[in-house]
Design a protein around this motif. Structure first.
Motif, mmCIF file in Angstrom:
data_model
loop_
_atom_site.group_PDB
_atom_site.id
_atom_site.type_symbol
_atom_site.label_atom_id
_atom_site.label_comp_id
_atom_site.label_asym_id
_atom_site.label_seq_id
_atom_site.Cartn_x
_atom_site.Cartn_y
_atom_site.Cartn_z
ATOM 1 N N ARG A 78 0.792 -1.232 0.000
ATOM 2 C CA ARG A 78 0.000 0.000 0.000
ATOM 3 C C ARG A 78 0.825 1.283 0.000
ATOM 4 N NH1 ARG A 78 -5.384 -0.610 1.618
ATOM 5 N NH2 ARG A 78 -6.139 -2.607 0.794
ATOM 6 N N TYR A 79 1.977 1.264 0.664
ATOM 7 C CA TYR A 79 2.752 2.507 0.754
ATOM 8 C C TYR A 79 3.556 2.791 -0.504
ATOM 9 C CZ TYR A 79 1.298 1.861 5.538
ATOM 10 O OH TYR A 79 0.532 1.652 6.661
ATOM 11 N N ALA A 80 3.519 1.857 -1.452
ATOM 12 C CA ALA A 80 4.088 2.106 -2.781
ATOM 13 C C ALA A 80 3.007 2.647 -3.712
ATOM 14 C CB ALA A 80 4.689 0.832 -3.344
ATOM 15 N N THR A 81 1.840 2.948 -3.148
ATOM 16 C CA THR A 81 0.715 3.531 -3.880
ATOM 17 C C THR A 81 0.155 4.694 -3.052
ATOM 18 O OG1 THR A 81 -1.101 2.271 -2.843
ATOM 19 C CG2 THR A 81 0.156 1.165 -4.592
ATOM 20 N N TYR A 91 6.750 4.957 -0.767
ATOM 21 C CA TYR A 91 7.792 4.021 -1.174
ATOM 22 C C TYR A 91 8.034 4.182 -2.666
ATOM 23 C CZ TYR A 91 7.077 1.284 3.173
ATOM 24 O OH TYR A 91 6.972 0.860 4.478
ATOM 25 N N ASP A 92 9.280 4.157 -3.081
ATOM 26 C CA ASP A 92 9.602 4.281 -4.503
ATOM 27 C C ASP A 92 9.415 2.981 -5.272
ATOM 28 O OD1 ASP A 92 10.240 6.966 -4.264
ATOM 29 O OD2 ASP A 92 12.334 6.561 -3.757
ATOM 30 N N CYS A 93 9.286 1.858 -4.555
ATOM 31 C CA CYS A 93 9.067 0.560 -5.190
ATOM 32 C C CYS A 93 8.323 -0.333 -4.214
ATOM 33 C CB CYS A 93 10.387 -0.077 -5.620
ATOM 34 S SG CYS A 93 11.517 -0.385 -4.236
ATOM 35 N N ILE A 232 17.317 -0.425 14.460
ATOM 36 C CA ILE A 232 16.615 0.208 13.342
ATOM 37 C C ILE A 232 17.582 0.287 12.167
ATOM 38 C CG2 ILE A 232 15.620 2.394 12.532
ATOM 39 C CD1 ILE A 232 14.624 2.821 15.396
ATOM 40 N N SER A 233 17.064 0.010 10.971
ATOM 41 C CA SER A 233 17.924 -0.057 9.794
ATOM 42 C C SER A 233 17.536 0.988 8.750
ATOM 43 C CB SER A 233 17.841 -1.448 9.173
ATOM 44 O OG SER A 233 18.556 -1.502 7.956
ATOM 45 N N ASN A 234 18.532 1.361 7.970
ATOM 46 C CA ASN A 234 18.295 2.261 6.823
ATOM 47 C C ASN A 234 18.421 1.486 5.514
ATOM 48 O OD1 ASN A 234 17.893 4.702 8.273
ATOM 49 N ND2 ASN A 234 20.094 4.783 8.679
ATOM 50 N N GLN A 235 18.188 0.173 5.569
ATOM 51 C CA GLN A 235 18.223 -0.670 4.375
ATOM 52 C C GLN A 235 17.393 -0.043 3.259
ATOM 53 O OE1 GLN A 235 19.571 -3.680 3.427
ATOM 54 N NE2 GLN A 235 18.470 -3.526 1.502
ATOM 55 N N ALA A 236 17.982 0.052 2.051
ATOM 56 C CA ALA A 236 17.266 0.634 0.910
ATOM 57 C C ALA A 236 16.143 -0.288 0.471
ATOM 58 C CB ALA A 236 18.235 0.874 -0.235
ATOM 59 N N LEU A 237 15.014 0.289 0.105
ATOM 60 C CA LEU A 237 13.868 -0.501 -0.361
ATOM 61 C C LEU A 237 14.037 -0.953 -1.792
ATOM 62 C CD1 LEU A 237 10.754 1.385 1.042
ATOM 63 C CD2 LEU A 237 11.540 -0.885 1.682
ATOM 64 N N CYS A 238 14.668 -0.115 -2.622
ATOM 65 C CA CYS A 238 14.709 -0.383 -4.053
ATOM 66 C C CYS A 238 16.101 -0.822 -4.489
ATOM 67 C CB CYS A 238 14.302 0.866 -4.839
ATOM 68 S SG CYS A 238 12.699 1.505 -4.326
ATOM 69 N N ASN A 239 16.111 -1.772 -5.421
ATOM 70 C CA ASN A 239 17.390 -2.226 -5.973
ATOM 71 C C ASN A 239 17.986 -1.130 -6.845
ATOM 72 O OD1 ASN A 239 17.034 -4.763 -4.820
ATOM 73 N ND2 ASN A 239 15.852 -5.471 -6.585
ATOM 74 N N GLU A 240 19.275 -0.971 -6.744
ATOM 75 C CA GLU A 240 19.934 0.054 -7.562
ATOM 76 C C GLU A 240 20.204 -0.480 -8.961
ATOM 77 O OE1 GLU A 240 23.426 1.223 -5.488
ATOM 78 O OE2 GLU A 240 22.336 2.116 -3.800
#
Length: 240
Positions: A78-81, A91-93, A232-240
């Motif tokens: 939902r948060y990618a919409t 969310y970007d992806c 808490i992590s700053n792991q990227a959501l989207c693949n580069e």
């Protein structure tokens, strides 16, 4: 009995025998097809990549994109919409990142759901802390949104927001409210709901708890994996 009658009797008996054999084979084929169908659904819970052993050997705290290792789930991230309580895409992806231990537990839980004719569908997985701050601005209520100062289990990669879908129809099971409904009707113990809705909620929670997850009182969709609490992590959501 005349010779002709004997011949007719033999032919008739043979025809019945052949018909019986055909029906047995047809039944066997139907059973085989059903078995194959179940096998196909169960095999969907295996890994897409040929790294099952590597996956099992990953550190529990390692981040894994569930979309890359299993075909067995459905997604409505939902948060990618813009279809969420924030009213905008944050969310970007629509990747689903989680800690390796949580991924393993989800795959096992989903296998149990598949045996019942259902699959897990995700609304949210790992959530960046920056998004947690945005949520808190809109809903500063600890019953529904964790304070970003201390962070959510979502921010640590060990929480998921999920529902169940019917494998055959791909329709969501009725749970009484939509995802992120902030009201008593979404509380797990709220009992002014249809019997089937309450049964669906019980099924969801029972199997998730069996595989190491814990729900919360106010949201039927939220489950956190029980174990060491990671940072808490700053792991990227989207693949580069």
């Amino acid at each position: 009995m005349s010779q002709m009658n004997k011949i007719i009797t033999i032919l008739f008996s043979s025809a019945l025998f052949l018909l019986s054999c055909h029906q047995e084979k047809k039944n066997e084929k139907t059973t085989d097809n059903q078995h194959i169908s179940v096998q196909q659904e169960e095999s969907a819970a295996t890994y897409k990549v040929q790294t099952l052993i590597a996956m099992e050997e990953l550190a529990d705290s390692a981040f894994v994109n569930l979309r890359e290792v299993s075909d067995s789930f459905q997604y409505d991230m939902r948060y990618a919409t813009a279809n969420n309580f924030l009213g905008k895409k944050v969310y970007d992806c629509d990747n689903c990142w989680l800690r390796a231990r949580t991924v393993r537990a989800l795959i096992k839980a989903n296998r149990d759901f598949i045996k019942n004719g259902y699959q897990i569908q995700f609304y949210d997985c790992f959530r960046p802390r920056a998004v947690q701050y945005k949520m808190w601005e809109v809903m500063p209520d600890g019953r529904y949104v964790a304070n970003p100062k201390s962070g959510s289990i979502h921010n640590r990669g060990d929480a998921v927001d999920i529902t169940l879908v019917n494998i055959s129809t791909k329709e969501e099971l009725k749970m009484g409210t939509d995802f992120d409904y902030f009201g008593k009707e979404a509380h797990y113990e709220y009992d002014q709901l249809a019997d089937q809705v309450q049964e669906n909620r019980r099924l969801l929670r029972t199997i998730m708890e069996k595989h190491g997850f814990k729900g919360i009182r106010t949201e039927w969709w939220h489950f956190s994996y029980i174990g060491e609490v990671y940072p808490i992590s700053n792991q990227a959501l989207c693949n580069e």
